[in-house]
Scaffold this active site. Structure first.
Site, PDB file in Angstrom:
ATOM      1  N   TRP A 194       6.547   4.182   0.624  1.00 43.13           N
ATOM      2  CA  TRP A 194       6.944   5.710   0.864  1.00 43.13           C
ATOM      3  C   TRP A 194       8.275   5.707   1.896  1.00 43.13           C
ATOM      4  O   TRP A 194       9.206   6.375   1.572  1.00 43.13           O
ATOM      5  CB  TRP A 194       5.858   6.377   1.553  1.00 43.13           C
ATOM      6  CG  TRP A 194       4.987   7.254   0.958  1.00 43.13           C
ATOM      7  CD1 TRP A 194       5.287   7.673  -0.316  1.00 43.13           C
ATOM      8  CD2 TRP A 194       3.920   7.696   1.077  1.00 43.13           C
ATOM      9  NE1 TRP A 194       4.412   8.554  -0.804  1.00 43.13           N
ATOM     10  CE2 TRP A 194       3.297   8.987   0.324  1.00 43.13           C
ATOM     11  CE3 TRP A 194       3.127   7.858   2.382  1.00 43.13           C
ATOM     12  CZ2 TRP A 194       2.318   9.594   0.198  1.00 43.13           C
ATOM     13  CZ3 TRP A 194       1.900   8.630   2.505  1.00 43.13           C
ATOM     14  CH2 TRP A 194       1.626   9.104   1.714  1.00 43.13           C
TER      15      TRP A 194
ATOM     16  N   CYS B 179       0.720  -1.272   0.005  1.00 43.87           N
ATOM     17  CA  CYS B 179      -0.152   0.140  -0.062  1.00 43.87           C
ATOM     18  C   CYS B 179       0.931   1.147  -0.003  1.00 43.87           C
ATOM     19  O   CYS B 179       1.722   1.417  -1.041  1.00 43.87           O
ATOM     20  CB  CYS B 179      -0.848   0.090   1.158  1.00 43.87           C
ATOM     21  SG  CYS B 179      -2.172   1.229   1.221  1.00 43.87           S
ATOM     22  N   HIS B 180       0.766   2.145   1.171  1.00 43.90           N
ATOM     23  CA  HIS B 180       1.716   3.047   1.003  1.00 43.90           C
ATOM     24  C   HIS B 180       3.102   2.893   1.720  1.00 43.90           C
ATOM     25  O   HIS B 180       3.847   3.873   1.853  1.00 43.90           O
ATOM     26  CB  HIS B 180       1.048   4.396   2.002  1.00 43.90           C
ATOM     27  CG  HIS B 180      -0.215   5.099   1.323  1.00 43.90           C
ATOM     28  ND1 HIS B 180      -1.523   4.547   1.406  1.00 43.90           N
ATOM     29  CD2 HIS B 180      -0.261   6.244   0.682  1.00 43.90           C
ATOM     30  CE1 HIS B 180      -2.385   5.298   0.672  1.00 43.90           C
ATOM     31  NE2 HIS B 180      -1.511   6.364   0.297  1.00 43.90           N
ATOM     32  N   GLY B 181       3.309   1.561   2.419  1.00 45.67           N
ATOM     33  CA  GLY B 181       4.539   1.312   2.732  1.00 45.67           C
ATOM     34  C   GLY B 181       5.643   1.723   2.075  1.00 45.67           C
ATOM     35  O   GLY B 181       6.811   1.936   2.461  1.00 45.67           O
TER      36      GLY B 181
END
Length: 188
Positions: free
Chosen positions: A115, A111-113
């Site tokens: 980043w 997912c946003h991991g």
């Protein structure tokens, strides 16, 4: 099943993690025999979310300031909007993450991991996926972003969203069972 007996896995998370993206990999890794520690800059339990609603809390097993990649066989970074956004500004989290890459150990991010991986400076020339709305961040950092449920690049396992968790967990177990991975070739 015990593909991962004797393996110790760190899940790097803080308040605001996407509940299923921490709990499902943790369950899958433990079912395969791994010891799993939640590592966090936060003390005490950390707050999960189900999208934008508060979910359950998870106890922290190890303070990030005391954690060393050398103590673990692999790293998992769950998504959620708030969790990776906080971690990518934490120098201890970035150092901890870089150390797994420097040692050629498997890393999973969903997912946003990813980043966190961008700010750790470890995505250059990697094929990856993520939640679609951060694909430009990955590309700007030098990654080759693709829209698939799971992507593996030399021990780095990435997925898009909670609907991809079955594929993410399966590939994560497989990569951790394989162990260390060769370092990517240096860019010319």
């Amino acid at each position: 099943m015990s593909h991962l007996t004797g393996k110790r896995i760190a899940i790097l998370a803080s308040d605001g993690f996407e509940e299923s993206e921490l709990l499902e990999p943790m369950r899958a890794l433990r079912e395969h025999g791994a010891q799993v520690d939640v590592v966090s800059p936060e003390r005490g339990p950390i707050q999960g979310f189900r999208h934008f609603d508060r979910g359950q809390t998870v106890p922290v097993d190890r303070d990030l300031a005391d954690a060393r990649a050398a103590d673990y066989d692999a790293l998992v970074i769950p998504g959620g909007l708030f969790n990776p956004d906080a971690l990518r500004h934490d120098e201890d989290a970035l150092r901890f993450t870089r150390d797994f890459f420097n040692d050629g150990k498997p890393v999973g991010a969903i997912c946003h991991g990813p980043w966190v991986l961008v700010d750790a400076g470890v995505v250059q020339s990697r094929e990856m996926t993520s939640v679609p709305n951060i694909h430009r961040d990955l590309e700007n950092a030098g990654a080759r972003w693709v829209d698939r449920e799971v992507v593996v690049d030399q021990g780095l396992v990435t997925s898009r969203t909670p609907k991809d968790l079955p594929a993410f967990c399966a590939k994560l177990v497989e990569e951790i069972a394989e162990g260390r991975h060769a370092q990517p070739a240096a860019s010319a």
